[in-house]
Design a protein around this motif. Structure first.
Motif, PDB file in Angstrom:
ATOM      1  N   ILE A  97      40.620  34.898  32.546  1.00 16.22           N
ATOM      2  CA  ILE A  97      40.651  34.278  33.879  1.00 16.22           C
ATOM      3  C   ILE A  97      42.075  34.126  34.405  1.00 16.22           C
ATOM      4  O   ILE A  97      42.278  34.091  35.612  1.00 16.22           O
ATOM      5  CB  ILE A  97      39.885  32.941  33.929  1.00 16.22           C
ATOM      6  CG1 ILE A  97      40.530  31.874  33.062  1.00 16.22           C
ATOM      7  CG2 ILE A  97      38.424  33.144  33.568  1.00 16.22           C
ATOM      8  CD1 ILE A  97      39.903  30.495  33.221  1.00 16.22           C
ATOM      9  N   GLU A  98      43.037  34.091  33.510  1.00 16.38           N
ATOM     10  CA  GLU A  98      44.434  34.025  33.940  1.00 16.38           C
ATOM     11  C   GLU A  98      44.818  35.263  34.753  1.00 16.38           C
ATOM     12  O   GLU A  98      45.670  35.208  35.629  1.00 16.38           O
ATOM     13  CB  GLU A  98      45.326  33.915  32.707  1.00 16.38           C
ATOM     14  CG  GLU A  98      46.794  33.752  33.003  1.00 16.38           C
ATOM     15  CD  GLU A  98      47.584  33.601  31.717  1.00 16.38           C
ATOM     16  OE1 GLU A  98      48.209  34.589  31.280  1.00 16.38           O
ATOM     17  OE2 GLU A  98      47.559  32.494  31.149  1.00 16.38           O
ATOM     18  N   GLN A  99      44.161  36.377  34.500  1.00 17.46           N
ATOM     19  CA  GLN A  99      44.483  37.644  35.165  1.00 17.46           C
ATOM     20  C   GLN A  99      43.839  37.786  36.538  1.00 17.46           C
ATOM     21  O   GLN A  99      44.147  38.728  37.263  1.00 17.46           O
ATOM     22  CB  GLN A  99      44.032  38.814  34.284  1.00 17.46           C
ATOM     23  CG  GLN A  99      44.717  38.850  32.938  1.00 17.46           C
ATOM     24  CD  GLN A  99      44.192  39.985  32.089  1.00 17.46           C
ATOM     25  OE1 GLN A  99      44.173  41.137  32.526  1.00 17.46           O
ATOM     26  NE2 GLN A  99      43.764  39.670  30.876  1.00 17.46           N
ATOM     27  N   ILE A 100      42.947  36.855  36.908  1.00 16.58           N
ATOM     28  CA  ILE A 100      42.221  37.042  38.167  1.00 16.58           C
ATOM     29  C   ILE A 100      42.250  35.822  39.078  1.00 16.58           C
ATOM     30  O   ILE A 100      41.315  35.598  39.826  1.00 16.58           O
ATOM     31  CB  ILE A 100      40.750  37.428  37.905  1.00 16.58           C
ATOM     32  CG1 ILE A 100      40.015  36.320  37.158  1.00 16.58           C
ATOM     33  CG2 ILE A 100      40.624  38.742  37.206  1.00 16.58           C
ATOM     34  CD1 ILE A 100      38.540  36.337  37.391  1.00 16.58           C
ATOM     35  N   ALA A 101      43.275  35.045  39.047  1.00 16.53           N
ATOM     36  CA  ALA A 101      43.342  33.854  39.895  1.00 16.53           C
ATOM     37  C   ALA A 101      43.008  34.213  41.346  1.00 16.53           C
ATOM     38  O   ALA A 101      43.555  35.155  41.908  1.00 16.53           O
ATOM     39  CB  ALA A 101      44.731  33.235  39.813  1.00 16.53           C
ATOM     40  N   LEU A 102      42.066  33.476  41.927  1.00 13.99           N
ATOM     41  CA  LEU A 102      41.622  33.722  43.293  1.00 13.99           C
ATOM     42  C   LEU A 102      41.714  32.421  44.088  1.00 13.99           C
ATOM     43  O   LEU A 102      41.347  31.355  43.583  1.00 13.99           O
ATOM     44  CB  LEU A 102      40.171  34.229  43.297  1.00 13.99           C
ATOM     45  CG  LEU A 102      39.942  35.570  42.595  1.00 13.99           C
ATOM     46  CD1 LEU A 102      38.465  35.802  42.359  1.00 13.99           C
ATOM     47  CD2 LEU A 102      40.537  36.695  43.422  1.00 13.99           C
ATOM     48  N   ASP A 103      42.178  32.514  45.328  1.00 10.47           N
ATOM     49  CA  ASP A 103      42.298  31.335  46.179  1.00 10.47           C
ATOM     50  C   ASP A 103      40.937  30.691  46.410  1.00 10.47           C
ATOM     51  O   ASP A 103      39.952  31.378  46.668  1.00 10.47           O
ATOM     52  CB  ASP A 103      42.916  31.704  47.529  1.00 10.47           C
ATOM     53  CG  ASP A 103      44.390  32.066  47.413  1.00 10.47           C
ATOM     54  OD1 ASP A 103      45.021  31.638  46.423  1.00 10.47           O
ATOM     55  OD2 ASP A 103      44.900  32.755  48.312  1.00 10.47           O
TER      56      ASP A 103
END
Length: 192
Positions: A35-41
């Motif tokens: 999940i660290e690789q896909i941070a989404l606003d």
């Protein structure tokens, strides 16, 4: 207001790294790493690492345990669940979860055909697509599979090719939706 999504990391190629000593692909990425690789606003992601006794889902009891983990996330306030899993079991487990445990929100399964260290690695893109789909407000519940930029309803998906980058995923009917950047036009109602 942030949307809370729980990502259950249950192994598979999406979690593989290259062992520097043996030069062999091994499990190495935990849910927090993914999940660290896909941070989404606007999306709050929480990772849960799920393991099973033999290193693979091999019984209905393993599927029931996974179902309990996803339901636990819903009880703790998750709007949706995303499950990462090995693609050899993904279609069967997603189908079983759809039959056994319709949650209060959507559950989206995804995986990877290539490990994180490969030049054509696909896991991060598939995971990002699965999380985006899981946040759509019109998805009230149901179980879905996202692979190769396509969304399938879990009851209607199959893996057609073990080596193709998109897994050769198809279905017996029409895909639920496809778009290179976002899921826009779904051809079928996506809730039960």
């Amino acid at each position: 207001m942030k949307k809370h999504i729980c990502v259950v990391a249950a192994g598979g190629t999406i979690s593989h790294v290259l062992d520097p000593v043996t030069n062999v692909s091994i499990y190495g990425l935990r849910g927090a790493d993914l999940i660290e690789q896909i941070a989404l606003d606007g999306i709050s992601l929480r990772a849960i690492d799920f393991s099973y006794p033999n290193g693979e889902i091999s019984s209905i009891n393993d599927i029931l345990r996974l179902s309990d983990v996803v339901w636990g996330a819903f009880r703790e306030g998750a709007r949706s669940g995303v499950v990462t899993l090995g693609t050899d079991a993904l279609e069967d487990v997603a189908y079983a979860m759809d039959e056994l445990a319709l949650g209060p929100g959507p559950t989206v399964f995804t995986g990877a055909m290539r490990p994180s260290w490969a030049p054509d690695s696909d896991g991060v893109d598939y995971l990002r697509s699965a999380v985006k789909l899981a946040t759509f407000p019109f998805l009230l519940s149901g179980t879905f599979v996202v692979m190769g930029g396509t969304c399938f309803e879990a009851w209607d998906v199959f893996k057609g090719h073990t080596e193709a980058l998109d897994g050769g995923y198809g279905n017996k009917g029409a895909t639920a939706g496809r778009s290179p950047g976002q899921y826009r036009g779904f051809r079928r109602r996506l809730w039960k």
